[in-house]
Design an enzyme around this catalytic site. Structure first.
Site, PDB file in Angstrom:
ATOM      1  N   GLY C 108       0.805  -1.210   0.000  1.00 29.19           N
ATOM      2  CA  GLY C 108       0.000   0.000   0.000  1.00 29.19           C
ATOM      3  C   GLY C 108       0.837   1.258   0.000  1.00 29.19           C
ATOM      4  O   GLY C 108       0.306   2.347  -0.101  1.00 29.19           O
ATOM      5  N   CYS C 109       2.151   1.129   0.095  1.00 25.49           N
ATOM      6  CA  CYS C 109       3.024   2.299   0.005  1.00 25.49           C
ATOM      7  C   CYS C 109       3.729   2.292  -1.349  1.00 25.49           C
ATOM      8  O   CYS C 109       4.177   1.242  -1.794  1.00 25.49           O
ATOM      9  CB  CYS C 109       4.088   2.271   1.086  1.00 25.49           C
ATOM     10  SG  CYS C 109       3.426   2.530   2.721  1.00 25.49           S
TER      11      CYS C 109
END
Lengths: 133, 101, 110
Positions: C108-109
């Site tokens: 998610g980063c």
């Protein structure tokens, strides 16, 4: 997404929609199961109303005792136990799919809610967005 | 109501049966790609499709039918043939789409 | 890409995360921290070790809000807050600490 963006997610406000991820594939033969899990984890940053459904071979994603060392793939089944910390708490499993495979809820790595066909169909109909895997 | 899509042959996968088990009365089912083989008369799946037609709309994507050399006269009665433009309209006119892959 | 540690070559991806989780040892964490001009204190190690345990248990590098919450649960509210964690890891407690811990970048980063 940067760390800071992810911290700001709660400040984003906006409309909360109902998202359903429908999982129908067994875990290692194809990439669907892992892709679905990653999308769920990424999507969790957006604070939506998320549900996961496991139907057909999708129930095999949740079985206990997976050991993947021998096939050189990552065993991602423990990650389903982390979903609660991502505020993904609604996991639904189709009763008939379990029964057809000789499984029951105790064979699964996480606590789930087992639904009959009518309940699952109603769950699907109440969603704003359905992601199919 | 939901739009259900099925893009796998019923002879190869269980997708059509699962779709028909969960599709509610008033919802729509679009058969496309290899899913269109379920729309043909005389297969073992015809009774299933006919039962679905009692309370659901069933569509089949014409370009996929033509690509596979299937004449539109062989389609089960009650199934509506659609083109890509209609496909877009179907997606837009339903609450969400569930793809039975 | 790769880094040299005690004469050993350790493979990393283009952002400096270890390719093989199994290559990790404490010296690697120290070298990676030096490259970021950080000296690892016991407070840093507490977070790094927490991350390694978390990964071992869940097979995932947690997103920052999950990490913050989980640290708070285990080590108390003094440590389970962004200010404390960002003071320790200025490039982001999830991203930078995961790199020191030999974990992949949190899902998610970017």
């Amino acid at each position: 997404m940067s760390d800071e963006d992810m911290m700001d997610d709660e400040a984003g406000g906006g409309v909360v929609k109902k998202f359903l991820y429908v999982n129908r594939k067994a875990p290692y033969g194809t990439i669907y199961a892992l892709e679905s899990l990653e999308v769920v984890l990424i999507g969790a940053a957006f604070d939506q109303d998320v549900s996961l459904a496991f139907i057909d071979d999708g129930v095999y994603q949740l079985t206990k005792g997976q050991q993947t060392d021998g096939i050189g793939m990552k065993n991602f089944s423990p990650t389903y136990r982390a979903l609660e910390m991502y505020d993904v708490e609604k996991l639904y499993v189709d009763q008939d799919s379990l029964t057809a495979r000789g499984l029951n809820a105790e064979d699964l790595i996480v606590p789930v809610e087992v639904l009959n066909t009518t309940q699952m169909a109603e769950l699907m109909e109440t969603q704003d967005v359905v992601f199919s895997f | 109501m939901l739009l259900h899509t099925v893009n796998k042959s019923p002879f190869e996968r269980h997708s059509l049966q699962s779709c028909l088990r969960f599709a509610q009365a008033g919802s729509s089912i679009l058969l496309l790609e290899d899913g269109i083989y379920a729309a043909i008369q005389g297969t073992q799946f015809q009774p299933l499709l006919q039962e679905a037609l009692n309370d659901k709309k069933v569509y089949a994507l014409l370009p996929d039918l033509q690509a596979r050399g299937l004449p539109s006269e062989k389609i089960i009665e009650g199934i509506t043939l659609v083109d890509y433009g209609d496909f877009v309209d179907l997606v837009a006119s339903h609450s969400a789409t569930q793809a039975w892959l | 890409m790769s880094i040299e540690i005690n004469g050993q070559t350790i493979e990393t991806d283009e952002e400096g995360y270890l390719t093989n989780l199994g290559d990790w040892n404490e010296d690697i964490a120290k070298v990676l921290a030096e490259q970021d001009e950080l000296e690892l204190t016991s407070n840093h190690w507490e977070v790094i070790n927490f991350l390694r345990e978390y990964y071992d248990e869940y097979q995932i590098a947690p997103a920052v809000r999950v990490l913050t919450k989980a640290i708070g649960k285990k080590l108390g509210p003094d440590k389970g807050n962004s200010k404390y964690l960002y003071d320790l890891f200025p490039y982001g407690p999830a991203k930078q600490a995961c790199r020191f811990a030999g974990l992949p970048k949190p899902t998610g980063c970017v």
